[in-house]
Design an enzyme around this catalytic site. Structure first.
Site, PDB file in Angstrom:
ATOM      1  N   GLU A   1      -8.848 -48.207  46.782  1.00  0.00           N
ATOM      2  CA  GLU A   1      -7.675 -47.438  46.361  1.00  0.00           C
ATOM      3  C   GLU A   1      -6.660 -48.437  45.848  1.00  0.00           C
ATOM      4  OE1 GLU A   1      -7.273 -44.280  46.203  1.00  0.00           O
ATOM      5  OE2 GLU A   1      -9.161 -43.793  47.181  1.00  0.00           O
TER       6      GLU A   1
ATOM      7  N   GLU B   1       2.580 -52.090  37.067  1.00  0.00           N
ATOM      8  CA  GLU B   1       3.031 -51.487  38.329  1.00  0.00           C
ATOM      9  C   GLU B   1       4.123 -52.365  38.931  1.00  0.00           C
ATOM     10  OE1 GLU B   1       0.472 -51.656  41.823  1.00  0.00           O
ATOM     11  OE2 GLU B   1       0.914 -49.555  42.230  1.00  0.00           O
TER      12      GLU B   1
ATOM     13  N   GLY C   1      -5.059 -51.563  48.073  1.00  0.00           N
ATOM     14  CA  GLY C   1      -4.197 -52.671  47.666  1.00  0.00           C
ATOM     15  C   GLY C   1      -4.248 -52.838  46.159  1.00  0.00           C
TER      16      GLY C   1
ATOM     17  N   CYS D   1       1.658 -46.275  45.765  1.00  0.00           N
ATOM     18  CA  CYS D   1       0.726 -46.295  44.636  1.00  0.00           C
ATOM     19  C   CYS D   1       0.901 -45.079  43.741  1.00  0.00           C
ATOM     20  CB  CYS D   1      -0.689 -46.335  45.179  1.00  0.00           C
ATOM     21  SG  CYS D   1      -0.983 -45.046  46.394  1.00  0.00           S
TER      22      CYS D   1
ATOM     23  N   LYS E   1      -8.446 -54.968  59.151  1.00  0.00           N
ATOM     24  CA  LYS E   1      -7.506 -56.073  58.901  1.00  0.00           C
ATOM     25  C   LYS E   1      -6.226 -55.512  58.304  1.00  0.00           C
ATOM     26  CE  LYS E   1      -6.416 -58.840  55.674  1.00  0.00           C
ATOM     27  NZ  LYS E   1      -4.971 -58.846  55.935  1.00  0.00           N
TER      28      LYS E   1
HETATM   29  P1  NAD Z   1      -2.714 -56.703  48.196  1.00  0.00           P
HETATM   30  O1  NAD Z   1      -3.899 -56.432  47.331  1.00  0.00           O
HETATM   31  O2  NAD Z   1      -1.931 -57.925  47.937  1.00  0.00           O
HETATM   32  O3  NAD Z   1      -3.159 -56.797  49.732  1.00  0.00           O
HETATM   33  C1  NAD Z   1      -3.849 -55.763  50.353  1.00  0.00           C
HETATM   34  C2  NAD Z   1      -4.687 -56.337  51.473  1.00  0.00           C
HETATM   35  O4  NAD Z   1      -5.675 -57.200  50.917  1.00  0.00           O
HETATM   36  C3  NAD Z   1      -3.899 -57.171  52.488  1.00  0.00           C
HETATM   37  O5  NAD Z   1      -4.381 -56.873  53.774  1.00  0.00           O
HETATM   38  C4  NAD Z   1      -4.260 -58.597  52.097  1.00  0.00           C
HETATM   39  O6  NAD Z   1      -4.181 -59.499  53.159  1.00  0.00           O
HETATM   40  C5  NAD Z   1      -5.685 -58.432  51.635  1.00  0.00           C
HETATM   41  N1  NAD Z   1      -6.181 -59.493  50.748  1.00  0.00           N
HETATM   42  C6  NAD Z   1      -5.471 -60.259  49.885  1.00  0.00           C
HETATM   43  N2  NAD Z   1      -6.292 -61.131  49.246  1.00  0.00           N
HETATM   44  C7  NAD Z   1      -7.533 -60.904  49.713  1.00  0.00           C
HETATM   45  C8  NAD Z   1      -8.821 -61.457  49.432  1.00  0.00           C
HETATM   46  N3  NAD Z   1      -8.977 -62.444  48.555  1.00  0.00           N
HETATM   47  N4  NAD Z   1      -9.893 -60.952  50.071  1.00  0.00           N
HETATM   48  C9  NAD Z   1      -9.760 -59.957  50.956  1.00  0.00           C
HETATM   49  N5  NAD Z   1      -8.570 -59.399  51.287  1.00  0.00           N
HETATM   50  C10 NAD Z   1      -7.469 -59.858  50.661  1.00  0.00           C
HETATM   51  O7  NAD Z   1      -1.840 -55.400  48.108  1.00  0.00           O
HETATM   52  P2  NAD Z   1      -0.420 -55.157  48.796  1.00  0.00           P
HETATM   53  O8  NAD Z   1       0.586 -55.970  48.051  1.00  0.00           O
HETATM   54  O9  NAD Z   1      -0.537 -55.310  50.270  1.00  0.00           O
HETATM   55  O10 NAD Z   1      -0.191 -53.605  48.509  1.00  0.00           O
HETATM   56  C11 NAD Z   1       0.349 -53.138  47.324  1.00  0.00           C
HETATM   57  C12 NAD Z   1      -0.746 -52.590  46.423  1.00  0.00           C
HETATM   58  O11 NAD Z   1      -1.498 -51.591  47.114  1.00  0.00           O
HETATM   59  C13 NAD Z   1      -0.192 -51.903  45.198  1.00  0.00           C
HETATM   60  O12 NAD Z   1      -0.932 -52.231  44.063  1.00  0.00           O
HETATM   61  C14 NAD Z   1      -0.371 -50.428  45.527  1.00  0.00           C
HETATM   62  O13 NAD Z   1      -0.415 -49.580  44.417  1.00  0.00           O
HETATM   63  C15 NAD Z   1      -1.637 -50.432  46.311  1.00  0.00           C
HETATM   64  N6  NAD Z   1      -1.749 -49.232  47.126  1.00  0.00           N
HETATM   65  C16 NAD Z   1      -2.636 -48.259  46.763  1.00  0.00           C
HETATM   66  C17 NAD Z   1      -2.749 -47.095  47.496  1.00  0.00           C
HETATM   67  C18 NAD Z   1      -3.722 -46.022  47.112  1.00  0.00           C
HETATM   68  O14 NAD Z   1      -4.017 -45.174  47.937  1.00  0.00           O
HETATM   69  N7  NAD Z   1      -4.242 -46.001  45.901  1.00  0.00           N
HETATM   70  C19 NAD Z   1      -1.957 -46.914  48.620  1.00  0.00           C
HETATM   71  C20 NAD Z   1      -1.063 -47.915  48.978  1.00  0.00           C
HETATM   72  C21 NAD Z   1      -0.981 -49.077  48.219  1.00  0.00           C
END
Ligand code: NAD
Length: 496
Positions: A256, A389, A234, A290, A181
């Site tokens: 992650e 963050e 995320g 991240c 997804k």
């Molecule tokens: P997010 O958590 O808002 O969304 C990530 C994904 O989760 C999306 O596909 C979203 O649709 C899905 N999602 C949202 N709510 C959900 C739920 N209730 N159940 C299941 N899936 C759900 O994150 P974002 O805003 O897309 O990305 C930014 C974040 O990602 C930042 O915190 C960043 O640090 C982190 N990130 C971490 C890494 C790593 O490798 N550690 C890499 C990239 C980004």
């Protein structure tokens, strides 16, 4: 070079069981070009019904032709997928630059890296095996490393294709099947990936792609009783929700999440080099990574000099249009992300931290989610600017006096993803690296993310590891088999 992709783009179908199928709801997701704020693509929106279809397809594939392939043949398919991404790198890079605003120079690099990641894991596919255990005479005990099953992969918007390869590589190498997804903000390259999966020759259903919103498609995947594992990248609050949903069938999880990474410059460091790397570490990808080194700790004796060099370097960063080859950093990916960054900038000003650079929309950009690279000095490590963050190009610079103080402040955060330090003292390098609560520590470099190097977080930055063989293990179950071949009958405990 002229652009190769035309817009607007329409992707009206989902990729399920090797076919392109209409979404159950008939709805689409509108994707906005963050440099123009205009809708530039529409993508089919999956809901719970589509997710269920995708999970059924992935389950069927798990037990079907995919299971009958040799590991080497699986590896060859993964390798081919990497080669196809490299072949189409220019087109895919443009699509991602339009979708998330990252400059072409970055997205081009990310496509090559996605191919490199898949190549690494393609090579791992036929190097996964258990062990024999001499636990007693007259018995053969061994372990089998079996695929964990159907994997739900839930991705963010900041580095789409690159992160798909982080998930698909180890999942496919171990023989799992995947329901992927993509993030609702950046679904376009995932649709192109579907076509490449078909072209590479994967059996139907091994990878299924269901773009959709988090609270519908994402939540359905996390809660689905036939999904065996969720791999998620995320925000940690989303990870907590997923963890609760995943409890329904004790899914395996790897997360992650975010970071507030400390980057420490000691007084014996090569200051020019450290400042150059720290600037890139803080501002690349408009801070939407991240691993951004968003808290810079500088020893007081070199504090003023370091700040001067930092400001000089950061002032040279060219903010610009994503498809312009000269651009160093593009806009934020969304209006929400820009608003969030601006809120933190206002907070920093109100708190009285010293604003050295940026803090506003760059001149000449009336539209688009642009913001200048911003540096605040003399930041309080306990403040929101240093603890939360931001995911934007905002650097907090903080002075320190002693090594112990630097370590204590670096660790004083809920996160623990990446940390960096600069010193010429080898004893200090080891001492500090050992004390930092972080999944990756770099000395005299910053954030060496590579397919061979395990990557993941301590504390709220995540669970499990990506990359390297640690990632492979995240997708395997261990089955222990014991075959007793003793000729003498066993004693009967119930005989008397
Ligand atoms: P997010 O958590 O808002 O969304 C990530 C994904 O989760 C999306 O596909 C979203 O649709 C899905 N999602 C949202 N709510 C959900 C739920 N209730 N159940 C299941 N899936 C759900 O994150 P974002 O805003 O897309 O990305 C930014 C974040 O990602 C930042 O915190 C960043 O640090 C982190 N990130 C971490 C890494 C790593 O490798 N550690 C890499 C990239 C980004």
């Amino acid at each position: 070079m002229a652009t190769v992709v035309e817009s607007p783009r329409e992707y009206a179908q989902l990729f399920i069981a090797g076919e392109w199928v209409a979404p159950h709801s008939g709805r689409t997701i509108a994707s906005i070009d963050p440099s123009s704020e205009e809708i530039w693509a529409s993508v089919a929106e999956a809901d719970e019904v589509d997710v269920d279809r995708a999970v059924v397809a992935a389950r069927d594939a798990l037990r079907g032709p995919w299971a009958r392939l040799t590991p080497s043949a699986r590896g060859a398919l993964i390798h081919r997928l990497g080669a196809l991404i490299a072949r189409d790198a220019r087109k895919l890079a443009e699509l991602e630059s339009r979708d998330n605003g990252k400059p072409l120079r970055d997205t081009l690099g990310e496509m090559q890296r996605a191919a490199d990641w898949l190549t690494f894991f393609a090579g791992a596919a036929d190097k996964i095996y258990g062990e024999t255990i001499p636990y007693k005479p007259d018995a053969h005990a061994f372990t089998r490393r079996e695929p964990v099953g159907v994997v739900g992969a839930i991705l963010p918007w900041n580095s789409p294709m690159s992160l798909y390869s982080w998930k698909l590589g180890p999942a496919l190498a171990t023989g799992c099947t995947v329901v992927l997804k993509p993030a609702e903000l950046t679904p376009v390259s995932a649709m192109e990936l579907g076509a490449l999966i078909t072209e590479a020759g994967f059996p139907a259903g091994v990878v299924n792609i269901v773009p959709g919103y988090g609270h519908t498609a994402g939540a359905a995947l996390a809660a689905h009783p036939k999904v065996n594992k969720i791999t998620f990248t995320g925000e940690h609050r989303t990870a907590q929700e997923i963890m609760r949903s995943a409890a329904v069938n004790l899914k395996r999880i790897s997360f992650e999440c975010g970071g507030k990474s400390p980057h420490i410059i000691f007084e014996d460091a090569d200051l020019e080099r450290a400042a150059t790397v720290a600037t890139h570490g803080a501002f690349r990808s408009t801070g939407q990574s991240c691993s951004i080194g968003s808290r810079l700790f500088v020893q007081r004796s070199i504090y003023d000099r370091t700040i001067d060099v930092l400001v000089q370097r950061a002032a040279r960063i060219r903010v610009g249009m994503p498809l312009d080859a000269a651009t160093h950093i593009g806009p934020h990916t969304s209006a929400e992300q820009l608003a969030k960054t601006n809120r933190y900038i206002e907070y920093g000003k109100d708190a009285g931290f010293r604003l050295l650079l940026g803090g506003k929309r760059p001149a000449g950009f009336e539209r688009g989610y642009f913001v200048e690279p911003t540096i605040f000095a003399d930041v309080d490590n306990g403040s929101r600017l240093a603890q939360e963050e931001i995911f934007g190009p905002v650097l907090a610079v903080i002075p320190f006096d002693t090594e112990a103080e630097a370590v204590a402040m670096a660790n004083d955060t809920q996160y623990g993803l990446v940390a960096g330090l600069w010193t010429r003292d080898v004893g200090r390098a080891h001492r500090v690296a050992a004390q930092l609560e972080s999944g990756l520590v770099s000395v005299n470099t910053y954030r060496p993310v590579h397919w061979m190097l395990p990557y993941g977080g301590y504390k709220m930055s995540g669970i499990g590891r990506e990359n390297g063989f640690d990632a492979v293990n995240e997708y395997l179950e261990t089955k222990t088999v014991v075959i007793d071949y003793a000729e003498a009958p066993p004693p009967d405990p119930f005989a008397d």
